[in-house]
Design a protein around this motif. Structure first.
Motif, short mmCIF file in Angstrom:
data_model
loop_
_atom_site.label_atom_id
_atom_site.label_comp_id
_atom_site.label_asym_id
_atom_site.label_seq_id
_atom_site.Cartn_x
_atom_site.Cartn_y
_atom_site.Cartn_z
N ILE A 129 15.40 -10.79 -5.41
CA ILE A 129 14.14 -10.75 -5.91
C ILE A 129 13.24 -9.51 -5.73
O ILE A 129 12.80 -8.77 -6.42
CB ILE A 129 13.24 -11.93 -5.64
N ALA A 130 13.22 -9.33 -4.40
CA ALA A 130 12.50 -8.14 -3.79
C ALA A 130 13.23 -6.95 -4.37
O ALA A 130 12.58 -5.96 -4.69
CB ALA A 130 12.22 -8.10 -2.43
N ALA A 131 14.44 -7.00 -4.27
CA ALA A 131 15.31 -5.82 -4.59
C ALA A 131 15.09 -5.64 -6.03
O ALA A 131 15.19 -4.39 -6.49
CB ALA A 131 16.55 -5.98 -4.28
N ALA A 132 14.88 -6.35 -6.86
CA ALA A 132 14.71 -6.11 -8.20
C ALA A 132 13.36 -5.15 -8.53
O ALA A 132 13.46 -4.38 -9.25
CB ALA A 132 14.72 -7.41 -9.09
N ILE A 133 12.51 -5.78 -7.82
CA ILE A 133 11.30 -5.07 -7.83
C ILE A 133 11.32 -3.58 -7.28
O ILE A 133 10.74 -2.69 -8.03
CB ILE A 133 10.03 -5.73 -7.07
N GLY A 134 12.04 -3.46 -6.30
CA GLY A 134 12.19 -2.06 -5.54
C GLY A 134 12.94 -1.07 -6.42
O GLY A 134 12.60 0.04 -6.63
N ARG A 135 14.00 -1.60 -7.36
CA ARG A 135 14.71 -0.77 -8.21
C ARG A 135 13.85 -0.28 -9.27
O ARG A 135 13.89 1.07 -9.69
CB ARG A 135 15.90 -1.41 -8.93
N VAL A 136 13.05 -1.04 -9.75
CA VAL A 136 11.89 -0.34 -10.84
C VAL A 136 11.00 0.61 -10.31
O VAL A 136 10.68 1.61 -10.80
CB VAL A 136 11.24 -1.75 -11.27
N GLN A 137 10.83 0.32 -8.90
CA GLN A 137 9.82 0.97 -8.26
C GLN A 137 10.15 2.27 -8.13
O GLN A 137 9.63 3.63 -7.92
CB GLN A 137 9.33 0.44 -6.98
N ALA A 141 5.11 9.13 -9.73
CA ALA A 141 4.02 8.75 -9.06
C ALA A 141 3.78 9.76 -7.73
O ALA A 141 2.60 10.17 -7.65
CB ALA A 141 4.31 7.47 -8.30
N LEU A 142 4.82 10.50 -7.58
CA LEU A 142 4.66 11.72 -6.31
C LEU A 142 4.23 12.66 -7.06
O LEU A 142 3.31 13.20 -6.63
CB LEU A 142 6.23 11.62 -5.99
N ARG A 143 4.68 12.92 -8.17
CA ARG A 143 4.05 14.06 -9.01
C ARG A 143 2.53 13.98 -9.11
O ARG A 143 1.74 15.20 -9.00
CB ARG A 143 4.70 14.33 -10.20
N ARG A 144 1.90 12.79 -9.52
CA ARG A 144 0.53 12.50 -9.79
C ARG A 144 -0.13 12.52 -8.48
O ARG A 144 -1.34 13.11 -8.37
CB ARG A 144 0.31 11.09 -10.39
N ARG A 145 0.21 12.07 -7.57
CA ARG A 145 -0.35 11.94 -6.05
C ARG A 145 -0.49 13.50 -5.66
O ARG A 145 -1.58 13.75 -5.14
CB ARG A 145 0.59 11.53 -5.07
N ARG A 146 0.59 14.28 -5.62
CA ARG A 146 0.55 15.78 -5.34
C ARG A 146 -0.38 16.57 -6.26
O ARG A 146 -1.30 17.32 -5.75
CB ARG A 146 1.95 16.40 -5.41
N ALA A 147 -0.51 16.26 -7.43
CA ALA A 147 -1.44 17.10 -8.38
C ALA A 147 -3.07 16.36 -7.98
O ALA A 147 -3.68 17.33 -7.70
CB ALA A 147 -1.06 16.49 -9.78
N THR A 151 0.79 -1.25 0.01
CA THR A 151 0.00 -0.14 0.16
C THR A 151 0.86 1.28 -0.16
O THR A 151 0.30 2.64 0.00
CB THR A 151 -1.03 -0.04 1.06
N LYS A 152 2.12 1.21 0.00
CA LYS A 152 2.83 2.32 0.01
C LYS A 152 3.30 3.00 -1.20
O LYS A 152 2.92 2.48 -2.19
CB LYS A 152 4.46 2.04 0.81
N ASN A 153 3.93 4.15 -1.36
CA ASN A 153 4.08 4.77 -2.35
C ASN A 153 4.98 4.14 -3.28
O ASN A 153 5.03 4.19 -4.48
CB ASN A 153 4.77 6.22 -2.16
N MET A 154 6.05 3.19 -2.81
CA MET A 154 6.71 2.15 -3.64
C MET A 154 6.54 1.01 -2.98
O MET A 154 6.67 0.90 -1.69
CB MET A 154 8.08 2.62 -3.95
N THR A 155 6.78 -0.30 -3.62
CA THR A 155 6.64 -1.59 -2.96
C THR A 155 7.56 -2.45 -3.43
O THR A 155 8.08 -2.35 -4.68
CB THR A 155 5.38 -2.19 -3.04
N THR A 156 8.09 -3.53 -2.69
CA THR A 156 8.61 -4.61 -3.19
C THR A 156 7.94 -6.19 -2.80
O THR A 156 8.58 -6.92 -2.59
CB THR A 156 10.19 -4.79 -2.34
N GLY A 157 6.63 -5.86 -2.57
CA GLY A 157 5.80 -6.77 -2.09
C GLY A 157 5.81 -6.75 -0.53
O GLY A 157 4.62 -6.37 0.09
#
Length: 351
Positions: A210-218, A225-231, A162-168
């Motif tokens: 595995i989780a870190a690979a997801i995190g790097r993309v996130q 994503a932050l720009r959109r949330r703030r808008a 549920t966070k602004n970025m995730t690794t699962g």
């Protein structure tokens, strides 16, 4: 992710190290240590900085882990009330609860809104306290032009879905203190300095590649994503401005909110309905909401005896009146206008 799976090296390794380095740079810190969860990050931070029996002042209005991990680390949480505008730890309440055993404070950047970093940092310096910042919901939040991850002593993040970025599942600790970073790394990996050589009691809190690979993309997607949330938050705040019975999120001067959640505070007597009725009215219009958090910590069974409603009037009221509206990046302008229209209609009609 595919490269990691094809490599056969799935545990914490080079990809996790790359993720740590990239996250540290993004947060403006010298070091980052990737761990299995935000809860693990808090536990290790308390373990690294404190001794058993030390007192840590934590906000009464937050997720339980901020305080339960103090207990898990052998220390004692002391609850303090929060600021009525920002919902974050009130420096004046911290001052009231200081004792000769106080060794740290644990401010939370709640819902993505920075706590009063300047005042809390001054207070900590004046009393010789360590600071464990809980930024589980504050990826990319800023205070006076600095990412909240750059402030001393340590900053703890969560990568829950549920966070602004995730690794699962996952977490991160940032610091600019080399000795603290080394201790955190030892604690997160069995206290091991070489294969089967353990110099202190440690744990298996390593983040997998595995989780870190997801995190790097996130992490690469986080700025957009932050720009959109703030808008999205600006549209909501403008649309709900001046509406009786509805208080939109507030920030302190110099803060840049990350809007992990867009949490409003209701005034039931003005609205003519309680929170449950308000949520049901929105749900009838097809809009889902959430409550974070329905019980202040002093009302949690695990913290029985830590105070009464009278001791924490602000957190008690907030726990009964907060509602989180959708603000995520997938919303379009039409979605936002529909949410605003629904809230205004409910406020006007009481149903």
């Amino acid at each position: 992710m595919r490269k990691v799976l094809e490599s056969g090296h799935l545990r914490a390794g080079s990809v996790a190290r790359e993720f740590e380095n990239e996250f540290a740079r993004a947060a403006g810190a010298r070091y980052a240590v990737a761990v299995t969860s935000g809860t693990a990050a808090l536990f290790l931070a308390y373990q690294a900085l404190l001794k058993p029996g030390d007192e840590v002042i934590v906000p009464d209005f937050t997720f339980a882990a901020t305080a339960t991990m103090v207990v898990a680390a052998g220390c004692r949480p002391v609850l303090a009330d929060v600021n009525t505008e920002t919902c974050t730890l009130d420096p004046h309440e911290v001052e009231r609860r200081l004792t000769r055993c106080t060794r740290a404070i644990a401010p939370v950047h709640l819902f993505g809104g920075p706590a009063d970093v300047a005042a809390l940092a001054r207070l900590a310096k004046r009393h010789g306290l360590r600071v464990v910042w809980d930024a589980a919901q504050a990826h990319g939040a800023e205070f006076r032009g600095r990412d909240v991850g750059s402030f001393p002593d340590v900053v703890c993040y969560s990568f829950y879905p549920t966070k602004n970025m995730t690794t699962g599942e996952g977490g991160m600790i940032t610091t600019s203190n080399r000795e603290v970073a080394e201790r955190l790394r030892l604690l997160s990996s069995h206290g091991e300095v070489g294969r089967y050589r353990h110099i202190l009691l440690g744990y298996n809190f390593r983040l997998t590649d595995i989780a870190a690979a997801i995190g790097r993309v996130q992490l690469r997607k986080l700025p957009a994503a932050l720009r959109r949330r703030r808008a999205n938050a600006r549209v909501m705040t403008q649309g709900l401005a001046g509406l009786p019975g509805i208080k939109t999120p507030a920030t302190i001067a110099g803060a840049n909110h990350a809007y992990s959640l867009y949490t409003i505070v209701l005034e039931p007597r003005v609205l003519g309905m309680n929170r449950d009725q308000f949520q049901r009215a929105l749900l009838r219009r097809g809009i889902e909401t959430a409550v974070h958090y329905p019980l202040p910590l002093h009302r949690q069974p695990v913290f029985r005896g830590c105070g009464s409603d009278r001791d924490f009037p602000v957190s008690t009221r907030l726990a009964e009146c907060v509602v989180s509206l959708p603000v995520h990046p997938a919303l379009n302008r039409q979605d936002l206008e529909r949410i605003v229209r629904a809230v205004r209609e409910i406020a006007a009609t009481g149903k």
